[in-house]
Write an enzyme that holds these catalytic residues in place. Sequence first.
Site, PDB file in Angstrom:
ATOM      1  N   ASP A   1     -49.174 -13.629  87.486  1.00 59.72           N
ATOM      2  CA  ASP A   1     -49.540 -12.148  86.303  1.00 59.72           C
ATOM      3  C   ASP A   1     -50.877 -11.648  85.918  1.00 59.72           C
ATOM      4  OD1 ASP A   1     -47.905 -10.265  84.188  1.00 59.72           O
ATOM      5  OD2 ASP A   1     -48.568 -12.156  83.474  1.00 59.72           O
TER       6      ASP A   1
ATOM      7  N   ASP B   1     -51.034  -9.891  82.239  1.00 56.82           N
ATOM      8  CA  ASP B   1     -50.936  -9.603  81.313  1.00 56.82           C
ATOM      9  C   ASP B   1     -50.482 -11.626  80.633  1.00 56.82           C
ATOM     10  OD1 ASP B   1     -51.910  -7.770  80.872  1.00 56.82           O
ATOM     11  OD2 ASP B   1     -50.181  -6.400  80.048  1.00 56.82           O
TER      12      ASP B   1
ATOM     13  N   GLU C   1     -51.507 -10.356  75.400  1.00 53.98           N
ATOM     14  CA  GLU C   1     -50.448 -10.588  74.430  1.00 53.98           C
ATOM     15  C   GLU C   1     -50.899  -9.879  72.799  1.00 53.98           C
ATOM     16  OE1 GLU C   1     -46.604  -9.699  73.441  1.00 53.98           O
ATOM     17  OE2 GLU C   1     -47.814 -10.345  75.665  1.00 53.98           O
TER      18      GLU C   1
ATOM     19  N   GLY D   1     -33.478   3.314  65.538  1.00 52.35           N
ATOM     20  CA  GLY D   1     -32.925   4.105  65.832  1.00 52.35           C
ATOM     21  C   GLY D   1     -33.278   5.488  65.296  1.00 52.35           C
ATOM     22  N   LYS D   2     -34.123   5.877  66.461  1.00 53.49           N
ATOM     23  CA  LYS D   2     -35.285   6.780  66.411  1.00 53.49           C
ATOM     24  C   LYS D   2     -35.144   7.140  68.433  1.00 53.49           C
ATOM     25  CE  LYS D   2     -36.346   7.463  62.457  1.00 53.49           C
ATOM     26  NZ  LYS D   2     -36.031   8.423  61.517  1.00 53.49           N
TER      27      LYS D   2
ATOM     28  N   ASP E   1     -46.451 -15.509  82.319  1.00 57.26           N
ATOM     29  CA  ASP E   1     -46.041 -16.892  81.049  1.00 57.26           C
ATOM     30  C   ASP E   1     -44.764 -15.955  80.285  1.00 57.26           C
ATOM     31  OD1 ASP E   1     -47.693 -14.231  79.281  1.00 57.26           O
ATOM     32  OD2 ASP E   1     -47.122 -14.305  81.069  1.00 57.26           O
TER      33      ASP E   1
END
Length: 226
Positions: free
Chosen positions: A17, A19, A26, A69-70, A174
């Site tokens: 991986d 990132d 991160e 909530g958008k 990770d």
Amino acid sequence: MTARNILLWSPSAIVFDCDGTLMDTEQHWQEARNITFRLFGLKPPTGFADRAKGVHYSECGALMAEETGKPNLGDDLADTLLTTFTALVDQNPVTMPGAAALVRLTARHLPLAVASNCPREMVESCLHRAGLLSSFSHVVVAGEDIRPKPEPDVYRVAARLCGVPPEEALAVEDSFTGMESARRAGLRVIGIGPRPEAPEAKHADLWVPSLADQELVRWASSWIDA
């Protein structure tokens, strides 16, 4: 496979991986999420960073929209998140402890690949600036025909490009999202970070605190001897 058993095994290829495993990005993703929330006048939901770890940026944007909530802002949040993250990484690309040494040690003897949910240009730019891109035979990223983690596609394709069956390849991850992807593809998995409690500990065959771990380095050296 138990930790003891995996230490008696030697991989035919390694898929990393990027990132949080090779690159210390991160912190940049977290800052980019916070900035993006702030730019849209939204408050980060409690525990959002843990839920977003390892998630593809487009899906992260959708998650940000859903949890605040958008729902109509998903695409805009994702675009802003990626743009902000890119700028932060360009300012400060940093490798994870032990990553450069382990990559250079193993690249001389085994095919290496990267499997990432990030855009290709971002992954290759980070690795290039860290002096590691030339060590990898292949960079596989999520895209039109390759589903993002936790789907198994990126790891399955990476193993195939390295010329080995998935069960002969080792994944280094990770995040639980990435570990699930690798395990579903059939790879054995090293988890980077503190060993979690059960049942989460079963995501990896072996847990090490970092890629600088001496047990891991000794094990990698044994692959070369073999």
